[in-house]
Scaffold this active site. Sequence first.
Site, PDB file in Angstrom:
ATOM      1  N   TYR A   1       0.847  -1.199   0.000  1.00 14.76           N
ATOM      2  CA  TYR A   1       0.000   0.000   0.000  1.00 14.76           C
ATOM      3  C   TYR A   1       0.876   1.240   0.000  1.00 14.76           C
ATOM      4  CZ  TYR A   1      -4.077   2.841   1.301  1.00 14.76           C
ATOM      5  OH  TYR A   1      -5.092   3.763   1.330  1.00 14.76           O
TER       6      TYR A   1
ATOM      7  N   GLU B   1     -11.698  -1.755  -2.537  1.00 13.25           N
ATOM      8  CA  GLU B   1     -11.315  -3.122  -2.193  1.00 13.25           C
ATOM      9  C   GLU B   1     -12.585  -3.931  -1.972  1.00 13.25           C
ATOM     10  OE1 GLU B   1      -8.872  -2.276   1.192  1.00 13.25           O
ATOM     11  OE2 GLU B   1      -7.485  -1.071  -0.017  1.00 13.25           O
TER      12      GLU B   1
ATOM     13  N   GLY C   1      -9.917   5.359   5.418  1.00 12.03           N
ATOM     14  CA  GLY C   1      -9.129   6.559   5.185  1.00 12.03           C
ATOM     15  C   GLY C   1      -8.778   7.219   6.502  1.00 12.03           C
ATOM     16  N   SER C   2      -7.542   7.721   6.588  1.00  7.12           N
ATOM     17  CA  SER C   2      -7.094   8.374   7.818  1.00  7.12           C
ATOM     18  C   SER C   2      -6.156   9.525   7.491  1.00  7.12           C
ATOM     19  CB  SER C   2      -6.338   7.396   8.723  1.00  7.12           C
ATOM     20  OG  SER C   2      -7.114   6.264   9.044  1.00  7.12           O
TER      21      SER C   2
END
Length: 390
Positions: free
Chosen positions: A176, A298, A343-344
Amino acid sequence: MRYIRLRKLGVFAAVCLFIGHGTEALASDSRGHFESVVDEAIRPLMKEYDVPGMAVAVTIEGKRYVFNYGVASKESGRKVGDETLFEIGSISKTFTATLAAYAEARETLSLSDKASQHLPALVGSSFDRISLLELATYTAGGLPLQFPASVTDQETMVAYFKGWQPGYAAGTHRLYSNPSIGLFGYLAAKSMGEPFDELMEKTLFPELGLTRTHISVPEERMGDYAHGYSKAGKPVRVSPGVLDSEAYGVKTTASDLIGFVEANMDGAELEDTLQRAIAATHTGYFKVGDMTQGLGWEMYPYPVDLKQLLEGNSPEVSFKPNRVTRLDPPLPPRDDVLINKTGSTSGFGAYAAFVPAEKIGVVILANRNYPIPARVKAAHQILAELQRAP
């Protein structure tokens, strides 16, 4: 005769009024039920992880419900509302993928193109052998999660990519990477002849009907922009960085993000090229365990149990290289899947998940970066109740 007509009209109006009140009551009952479902999942989570504010939106059969919790700013006490903007971190990658798929639908690029075809400065580098698809799916050969600190602008970005050497053959391992999908988005915009931010703000967001979604929050909307909170409880917002817009730059409301989810499940009202682009992001290209990697999104076969979702969103998948199985031919878009993305940023945590076959979806936005397993569990709990709803 006129009197009879008026009497019939009066009866008809009364029936319509009765039906209308019944419909409103039904809608109110539905909202009350879903609010209870969301409360049960979200309130304990906020308490456990000291999350100041959250916005949760659910969609079922095209009907949308938004629920707001807590405060957007601890300093001012401003409550989270329907206009509150949250950073969504890497869920931004699904918008980047949509723009790139839109570029492919317009024939300005092909996912099979080598990256150096769209950036001549990379000719003669490893990117002569790395496709746009491999950049998009984090299978370029081991690009890192973040750029090194020495990369501060476009010149140093190009220099970094020119000197980078893959640790794996392209298409064999997934790691990633923000630089990987960031470069993918950058090259997609380059193929269309306009800057990435402008394409998002002036083309993609408007065509999706997203009026409260931004890369750069306008001055007049800054009052709606929530403060994120660090682990130490300090107010923070995302810092500028190279390819930040492409990898983690979107700020939006729960209502707009669930609208994007709805467009991913049924975009019939969208322009045809955009419909095809959205569908293309659901194509499966590589498998890592039970998870299938699409463009940004995903995917998992549905029904999916919580254990599978937690494994697919685990640190082992997110932060370590994993050998992949290439799907050849790619897996066409299908409805019987659960599609998700986390998401972060330093001060925000987000999650989106939906099941096209069931026409259900949920987005969870928070102004604290709390653990991903907690987000996945809460969303799984909510979706299970949506699936059971009559």
